[in-house]
Design a protein around this motif. Structure first.
Motif, PDB file in Angstrom:
ATOM      1  N   UNK A 115      11.855  -0.079  -8.074  1.00  0.00           N
ATOM      2  CA  UNK A 115      12.375   1.156  -7.481  1.00  0.00           C
ATOM      3  C   UNK A 115      12.694   0.964  -6.001  1.00  0.00           C
ATOM      4  N   UNK A 116      11.803   0.294  -5.281  1.00  0.00           N
ATOM      5  CA  UNK A 116      12.040   0.067  -3.851  1.00  0.00           C
ATOM      6  C   UNK A 116      13.187  -0.923  -3.661  1.00  0.00           C
ATOM      7  N   UNK A 117      13.239  -1.935  -4.487  1.00  0.00           N
ATOM      8  CA  UNK A 117      14.348  -2.895  -4.403  1.00  0.00           C
ATOM      9  C   UNK A 117      15.673  -2.182  -4.616  1.00  0.00           C
ATOM     10  N   UNK A 154       0.825  -1.212   0.000  1.00  0.00           N
ATOM     11  CA  UNK A 154       0.000   0.000   0.000  1.00  0.00           C
ATOM     12  C   UNK A 154       0.859   1.261   0.000  1.00  0.00           C
ATOM     13  N   UNK A 155       1.881   1.295   0.842  1.00  0.00           N
ATOM     14  CA  UNK A 155       2.762   2.465   0.895  1.00  0.00           C
ATOM     15  C   UNK A 155       3.486   2.670  -0.430  1.00  0.00           C
ATOM     16  N   UNK A 156       3.947   1.579  -1.012  1.00  0.00           N
ATOM     17  CA  UNK A 156       4.653   1.670  -2.298  1.00  0.00           C
ATOM     18  C   UNK A 156       3.726   2.187  -3.389  1.00  0.00           C
ATOM     19  N   UNK A 157       2.537   1.617  -3.462  1.00  0.00           N
ATOM     20  CA  UNK A 157       1.598   2.027  -4.510  1.00  0.00           C
ATOM     21  C   UNK A 157       1.097   3.452  -4.297  1.00  0.00           C
ATOM     22  N   UNK A 203      17.393  -7.381  -5.162  1.00  0.00           N
ATOM     23  CA  UNK A 203      16.690  -7.684  -6.411  1.00  0.00           C
ATOM     24  C   UNK A 203      15.185  -7.501  -6.218  1.00  0.00           C
ATOM     25  N   UNK A 204      14.502  -7.183  -7.306  1.00  0.00           N
ATOM     26  CA  UNK A 204      13.045  -6.999  -7.262  1.00  0.00           C
ATOM     27  C   UNK A 204      12.351  -8.253  -6.763  1.00  0.00           C
TER      28      UNK A 204
END
Length: 71
Positions: A19-21, A8-11, A27-28
């Motif tokens: 991007x977060x990885x 939820x925070x990422x979206x 790695x993703x």
């Protein structure tokens, strides 16, 4: 542990898993496992994400619905 709030925070920030990885230097596919609960997220990554999103760790872990960081 499934961490719905990570997704939820990422979206909500319009970010991809990639991007977060990259932010975490992983790695993703590893980050995807965190979100889906297939791999335990290390404390250092949890701290980094809480700092990045400016929320408490308790909020990410769904121990509270208040995202504020208690000072």
């Amino acid at each position: 542990m499934y961490l719905r709030r990570l997704r939820d925070l990422r979206e909500d920030s319009d970010l991809s898993q990639t991007a977060i990885a990259s932010l975490l230097h992983i790695q993703q596919t590893v980050y995807s496992r965190y979100e889906r609960g297939f791999q335990t997220i290390p404390l250092e990554h949890l701290l980094a994400l809480a700092d990045y999103y400016k929320v408490s760790i308790d909020y990410i872990l769904e121990r509270t619905n208040n995202p504020a960081i208690n000072q």
